[in-house]
Scaffold this active site. Structure first.
Site, PDB file in Angstrom:
ATOM      1  N   HIS A   1      -6.824   3.055   4.276  1.00 52.60           N
ATOM      2  CA  HIS A   1      -6.997   4.004   5.396  1.00 52.60           C
ATOM      3  C   HIS A   1      -8.114   3.881   6.007  1.00 52.60           C
ATOM      4  O   HIS A   1      -8.031   4.760   8.081  1.00 52.60           O
ATOM      5  CB  HIS A   1      -6.469   5.418   4.851  1.00 52.60           C
TER       6      HIS A   1
ATOM      7  N   CYS B   1     -10.557   3.110   0.597  1.00 53.65           N
ATOM      8  CA  CYS B   1     -10.058   3.395   0.664  1.00 53.65           C
ATOM      9  C   CYS B   1      -8.824   2.846   2.087  1.00 53.65           C
ATOM     10  O   CYS B   1      -9.760   2.603   3.147  1.00 53.65           O
ATOM     11  CB  CYS B   1      -9.356   4.332   0.808  1.00 53.65           C
TER      12      CYS B   1
ATOM     13  N   ASP C   1       0.938  -1.813  -0.002  1.00 49.89           N
ATOM     14  CA  ASP C   1      -0.258  -0.106   0.108  1.00 49.89           C
ATOM     15  C   ASP C   1       0.889   1.193   0.060  1.00 49.89           C
ATOM     16  O   ASP C   1       2.161   0.906   0.345  1.00 49.89           O
ATOM     17  CB  ASP C   1      -0.346  -0.167   1.345  1.00 49.89           C
ATOM     18  N   SER C   2       0.757   1.935   0.446  1.00 51.13           N
ATOM     19  CA  SER C   2       1.579   3.677  -0.060  1.00 51.13           C
ATOM     20  C   SER C   2       1.064   3.637   1.295  1.00 51.13           C
ATOM     21  O   SER C   2       2.625   4.436   1.907  1.00 51.13           O
ATOM     22  CB  SER C   2       0.107   4.707  -0.549  1.00 51.13           C
TER      23      SER C   2
ATOM     24  N   CYS D   1      -4.556  -2.209  -1.518  1.00 49.31           N
ATOM     25  CA  CYS D   1      -4.521  -0.174  -1.736  1.00 49.31           C
ATOM     26  C   CYS D   1      -5.944   0.016  -3.490  1.00 49.31           C
ATOM     27  O   CYS D   1      -5.377  -0.488  -4.135  1.00 49.31           O
ATOM     28  CB  CYS D   1      -3.026   0.174  -1.963  1.00 49.31           C
TER      29      CYS D   1
ATOM     30  N   GLU E   1      -1.337   8.957   8.711  1.00 47.26           N
ATOM     31  CA  GLU E   1      -0.252   8.538   8.785  1.00 47.26           C
ATOM     32  C   GLU E   1       0.469   9.836   9.644  1.00 47.26           C
ATOM     33  O   GLU E   1       1.388   8.904  10.592  1.00 47.26           O
ATOM     34  CB  GLU E   1       0.503   8.799   7.216  1.00 47.26           C
TER      35      GLU E   1
HETATM   36  N1  DGL Z   1      -4.892   3.362   1.276  1.00 45.05           N
HETATM   37  C1  DGL Z   1      -5.069   3.381   0.498  1.00 45.05           C
HETATM   38  C2  DGL Z   1      -5.790   2.989  -0.698  1.00 45.05           C
HETATM   39  O1  DGL Z   1      -6.573   2.237  -0.444  1.00 45.05           O
HETATM   40  C3  DGL Z   1      -4.032   4.649  -0.947  1.00 45.05           C
HETATM   41  C4  DGL Z   1      -4.361   5.962  -0.125  1.00 45.05           C
HETATM   42  C5  DGL Z   1      -3.724   6.957  -0.069  1.00 45.05           C
HETATM   43  O2  DGL Z   1      -2.382   6.961  -0.574  1.00 45.05           O
HETATM   44  O3  DGL Z   1      -3.247   8.507  -1.060  1.00 45.05           O
HETATM   45  O4  DGL Z   1      -6.401   4.202  -2.035  1.00 45.05           O
END
Ligand code: DGL
Length: 267
Positions: A187, A185, A12-13, A75, A153
């Site tokens: 997160h 997302c 993931d990011s 992600c 984060e």
């Molecule tokens: N967690 C990621 C997602 O599901 C990426 C969030 C991001 O870095 O913008 O889209």
């Protein structure tokens, strides 16, 4: 050579993909897991597609060098932009994810659904096709949730600044009368309690982490790749940027974290 006892790679990011990893861990306790957080390059949600493609390809190559047997793109943004390209280029099983529009249309009683996702996901052709094919007559309202990923984060999910940002993006969607909210997302499951407090108990919240874990298990089983280990599997973490930040974040989120390594150059 990979075998059924090789690890599964997850990326993931940032730490968002840990909301998927926890379902994978619960469902498949024996699997070894390797997690990459591309923290130095987040958020992915406002980056050019070419950048996300490059990062995704770099991380997949790195994970393949670590001998993984399958990859989970934990992600939504990277999946929307890169999954087709990655599946063309690499032959190992690659599991992606998408916002849970399909389950939301089943759950919603009033046909009003809110989708919370990054801008990159919302504007992608893949997401627009998903809505065209599966909205099933529901009215869908969107929020690109500006700043949520960075707030999680940098400050943590329960920080007052994070809660303020969540309120700002969520209230306009709730004012449309939605009875179902899709967390599009990885997160955002870390904000579930805050979202529930703001939205109230009559709103159903959809998170696809469990579905992704189920899909990984099916795929590994179909390919005879489920681990035969009898001991609990290990987790190893890698990140871009300074390892301490990611180590601290993982420690906050899951107690049984261990070592976090830095990705090799280029990160
Ligand atoms: N967690 C990621 C997602 O599901 C990426 C969030 C991001 O870095 O913008 O889209």
């Amino acid at each position: 050579m990979t075998s059924s006892n090789s690890p599964v790679g997850i990326f993931d990011s940032g730490i968002g993909g840990l909301s998927v990893l926890r379902h994978i861990r619960d469902l498949m306790p024996a699997e070894d897991l390797m997690y990459v957080s591309d923290r130095a390059h987040l958020p992915y949600g406002n980056k050019a597609s070419s950048f996300i493609l490059d990062r995704s390809e770099y991380i997949v190559n790195f994970l393949i060098q670590q001998n993984v047997k399958a990859i989970v793109i934990a992600c939504n943004t990277a999946t929307a932009i890169a999954v087709a390209h990655l599946r063309d280029k690499f032959s190992l099983p690659i599991i992606g994810m998408e916002p849970g529009v399909k389950p939301a249309t089943v759950k919603s009683r009033n046909g009003l659904i809110g989708v919370l996702a990054t801008e990159g996901t919302l504007v992608s052709g893949k997401f627009q096709n998903l809505v065209e094919q599966h909205a099933n007559g529901a009215d869908i309202f969107y929020s690109p949730c500006h700043g949520w990923v960075e707030a999680i984060e940098n400050n943590g999910p329960s920080h007052a600044k994070t809660v303020d940002l969540v309120e700002q993006s969520l209230i306009p969607v709730l004012e449309k009368g939605v009875d179902t909210l899709v967390l599009g997302c990885t997160h955002y499951p870390f904000l579930k309690e805050i979202i529930e407090n703001i939205a109230g108990s009559s709103v159903t919240i959809i998170d696809t982490g469990q579905a992704v874990a189920n899909q990984l298990q099916r795929r590994l089983s179909d390919e005879a790749l489920l681990s035969s280990n009898t001991q609990p599997g290990e987790e190893r973490y890698w990140c871009s940027g300074p390892a301490e930040n990611t180590r601290d974040l993982i420690a906050k989120i899951q107690a049984n974290h261990s070592i976090v390594n830095q990705l090799p150059i280029p990160d």
